[in-house]
Design a protein around this motif. Structure first.
Motif, PDB file in Angstrom:
ATOM      1  N   LEU A 194      52.714  35.246  36.588  1.00  8.76           N
ATOM      2  CA  LEU A 194      51.976  36.206  35.778  1.00  8.76           C
ATOM      3  C   LEU A 194      52.727  37.514  35.566  1.00  8.76           C
ATOM      4  N   LEU A 195      53.957  37.611  36.084  1.00  7.31           N
ATOM      5  CA  LEU A 195      54.779  38.819  35.988  1.00  7.31           C
ATOM      6  C   LEU A 195      54.014  40.038  36.506  1.00  7.31           C
ATOM      7  N   LEU A 196      53.487  39.901  37.715  1.00  8.24           N
ATOM      8  CA  LEU A 196      52.779  40.980  38.391  1.00  8.24           C
ATOM      9  C   LEU A 196      53.758  41.726  39.288  1.00  8.24           C
ATOM     10  N   VAL A 197      53.679  43.060  39.295  1.00 11.48           N
ATOM     11  CA  VAL A 197      54.596  43.833  40.124  1.00 11.48           C
ATOM     12  C   VAL A 197      53.888  44.489  41.310  1.00 11.48           C
ATOM     13  N   ARG A 198      52.566  44.385  41.391  1.00 18.00           N
ATOM     14  CA  ARG A 198      51.820  44.953  42.521  1.00 18.00           C
ATOM     15  C   ARG A 198      50.749  43.950  42.968  1.00 18.00           C
ATOM     16  N   THR A 199      51.170  42.750  43.274  1.00 17.42           N
ATOM     17  CA  THR A 199      50.225  41.685  43.606  1.00 17.42           C
ATOM     18  C   THR A 199      49.306  42.023  44.784  1.00 17.42           C
ATOM     19  N   PRO A 200      49.832  42.520  45.926  1.00 17.56           N
ATOM     20  CA  PRO A 200      48.919  42.794  47.053  1.00 17.56           C
ATOM     21  C   PRO A 200      47.806  43.769  46.695  1.00 17.56           C
ATOM     22  N   GLN A 201      48.157  44.824  45.947  1.00 19.35           N
ATOM     23  CA  GLN A 201      47.139  45.799  45.562  1.00 19.35           C
ATOM     24  C   GLN A 201      46.119  45.191  44.605  1.00 19.35           C
ATOM     25  N   LEU A 202      46.585  44.350  43.693  1.00 20.98           N
ATOM     26  CA  LEU A 202      45.676  43.712  42.744  1.00 20.98           C
ATOM     27  C   LEU A 202      44.719  42.761  43.460  1.00 20.98           C
ATOM     28  N   ILE A 203      45.252  41.987  44.403  1.00 16.39           N
ATOM     29  CA  ILE A 203      44.409  41.077  45.183  1.00 16.39           C
ATOM     30  C   ILE A 203      43.363  41.871  45.969  1.00 16.39           C
ATOM     31  N   ALA A 204      43.781  42.960  46.601  1.00 14.25           N
ATOM     32  CA  ALA A 204      42.857  43.776  47.392  1.00 14.25           C
ATOM     33  C   ALA A 204      41.727  44.313  46.531  1.00 14.25           C
ATOM     34  N   GLY A 205      42.038  44.630  45.275  1.00 15.00           N
ATOM     35  CA  GLY A 205      41.020  45.190  44.400  1.00 15.00           C
ATOM     36  C   GLY A 205      40.044  44.172  43.847  1.00 15.00           C
ATOM     37  N   ILE A 206      40.421  42.890  43.895  1.00  8.00           N
ATOM     38  CA  ILE A 206      39.599  41.874  43.241  1.00  8.00           C
ATOM     39  C   ILE A 206      38.968  40.878  44.208  1.00  8.00           C
ATOM     40  N   ARG A 207      39.447  40.874  45.475  1.00  6.00           N
ATOM     41  CA  ARG A 207      39.030  39.786  46.364  1.00  6.00           C
ATOM     42  C   ARG A 207      37.555  39.842  46.741  1.00  6.00           C
ATOM     43  N   ASN A 208      36.991  41.023  46.860  1.00  8.08           N
ATOM     44  CA  ASN A 208      35.564  41.102  47.183  1.00  8.08           C
ATOM     45  C   ASN A 208      34.703  40.694  45.998  1.00  8.08           C
ATOM     46  N   GLU A 209      35.155  41.058  44.803  1.00 11.56           N
ATOM     47  CA  GLU A 209      34.427  40.695  43.595  1.00 11.56           C
ATOM     48  C   GLU A 209      34.321  39.176  43.447  1.00 11.56           C
ATOM     49  N   LEU A 210      35.399  38.463  43.764  1.00 13.23           N
ATOM     50  CA  LEU A 210      35.421  37.007  43.585  1.00 13.23           C
ATOM     51  C   LEU A 210      35.217  36.232  44.884  1.00 13.23           C
ATOM     52  N   GLU A 211      35.090  36.948  46.013  1.00 13.66           N
ATOM     53  CA  GLU A 211      34.861  36.304  47.313  1.00 13.66           C
ATOM     54  C   GLU A 211      35.900  35.196  47.562  1.00 13.66           C
ATOM     55  N   LEU A 212      37.149  35.593  47.664  1.00  9.44           N
ATOM     56  CA  LEU A 212      38.249  34.647  47.787  1.00  9.44           C
ATOM     57  C   LEU A 212      38.366  34.074  49.193  1.00  9.44           C
TER      58      LEU A 212
ATOM     59  N   GLU B 281      47.073  35.147  24.448  1.00  9.83           N
ATOM     60  CA  GLU B 281      46.149  35.304  23.312  1.00  9.83           C
ATOM     61  C   GLU B 281      45.360  36.603  23.415  1.00  9.83           C
ATOM     62  N   SER B 282      44.956  36.945  24.636  1.00  5.04           N
ATOM     63  CA  SER B 282      44.130  38.143  24.830  1.00  5.04           C
ATOM     64  C   SER B 282      44.954  39.373  25.183  1.00  5.04           C
ATOM     65  N   LYS B 283      46.311  39.183  25.347  1.00  5.33           N
ATOM     66  CA  LYS B 283      47.184  40.278  25.781  1.00  5.33           C
ATOM     67  C   LYS B 283      46.610  40.958  27.022  1.00  5.33           C
ATOM     68  N   ALA B 284      46.230  40.135  27.979  1.00  2.28           N
ATOM     69  CA  ALA B 284      45.551  40.617  29.183  1.00  2.28           C
ATOM     70  C   ALA B 284      46.455  41.494  30.032  1.00  2.28           C
ATOM     71  N   GLY B 285      45.884  42.552  30.577  1.00  5.80           N
ATOM     72  CA  GLY B 285      46.589  43.399  31.531  1.00  5.80           C
ATOM     73  C   GLY B 285      46.738  42.697  32.866  1.00  5.80           C
ATOM     74  N   ALA B 286      47.402  43.363  33.808  1.00  8.85           N
ATOM     75  CA  ALA B 286      47.738  42.726  35.083  1.00  8.85           C
ATOM     76  C   ALA B 286      46.502  42.234  35.837  1.00  8.85           C
ATOM     77  N   GLU B 287      45.498  43.088  35.996  1.00 13.28           N
ATOM     78  CA  GLU B 287      44.305  42.685  36.752  1.00 13.28           C
ATOM     79  C   GLU B 287      43.577  41.552  36.051  1.00 13.28           C
ATOM     80  N   GLU B 288      43.511  41.603  34.734  1.00 13.17           N
ATOM     81  CA  GLU B 288      42.813  40.558  34.002  1.00 13.17           C
ATOM     82  C   GLU B 288      43.591  39.240  34.066  1.00 13.17           C
ATOM     83  N   ARG B 289      44.925  39.297  34.043  1.00 11.25           N
ATOM     84  CA  ARG B 289      45.713  38.066  34.194  1.00 11.25           C
ATOM     85  C   ARG B 289      45.433  37.421  35.545  1.00 11.25           C
TER      86      ARG B 289
END
Length: 209
Positions: A64-82, A36-44
């Motif tokens: 989610l059809l992600l092609v760079r999952t490790p990099q995306l996780i690294a960029g978001i994990r501190n923000e969400l405290e995973l 619905e939101s046509k979310a990009g990879a990081e937003e998905r």
């Protein structure tokens, strides 16, 4: 490459043998919101982490059809405290679970995944899905599938590798082939797929003879 490759997904069923109905519903809702939101990879990825009880490193590229999952996780994990827990996939492959929840004691230690698809690959000048399907039928190991495809003259996108070869991190496999002596060129291609409803650029690889 300038032409766009369209992946028309007519059937896409990614399942885990013991997945609770609660998680199935959560993933359905996540995909609906992403489309619905046509979310990009990081937003998905962010939508999934905030709405699914836990996600695994194996499933994220397929769900989610992600092609760079490790990099995306690294960029978001501190923000969400995973929180993170080590687990096993399909009886032999090591990976992990991520969650915004702090208590992962009830999260399973083992997962059995299965993917069933019917996908049309549409491009004005490059390959259809047939040669990728044929290689997948003839060869079992994902890395050997990729090697055969490249030596056969196929341009292989990150989504080709994911859909038909079961490769989640094509860049890592290409790096290994290069170290073994293969000359492989890297480019980018515009792709559209109707699972997430997005158009974007993804890596594409070809063998240089």
């Amino acid at each position: 490459m300038t032409e766009q490759i369209d992946y028309q997904i007519e059937k896409y069923r990614f399942t885990e043998a013991n997945e609770p109905s609660r998680l199935t519903k959560q993933w359905d809702d996540v995909l609906s919101e992403c489309r619905e939101s046509k979310a990009g990879a990081e937003e998905r990825l962010r939508i999934a982490l905030l709405n699914v009880d836990y996600v695994t490193s194996f499933e994220l590229p397929f769900r989610l059809l992600l092609v760079r999952t490790p990099q995306l996780i690294a960029g978001i994990r501190n923000e969400l405290e995973l929180s993170q827990k080590n687990v096993i996939f399909n009886g032999k492959r090591f990976g992990c679970v991520w969650s915004v929840k702090t208590d992962l004691n009830d999260v399973p230690d083992n997962y059995q995944y299965r993917l069933s698809t019917r996908i049309r690959r549409i491009s004005p000048t490059t390959h259809t899905a047939e040669p990728f399907l044929q290689i997948a039928k003839e060869i079992k190991l994902p890395a050997e599938r990729l090697k055969r495809a490249l030596l056969s003259g196929l341009d292989v996108t990150a989504l080709d590798a994911l859909f038909w070869f079961g490769i989640q991190r094509i860049a890592a496999e290409v790096s290994r082939l290069r170290k073994a002596g293969m000359r492989i060129a890297t480019d980018e291609a515009w792709v559209f797929e109707n699972l997430t409803g997005t158009t974007r650029r993804v890596p594409v690889y070809r063998y240089v003879s």
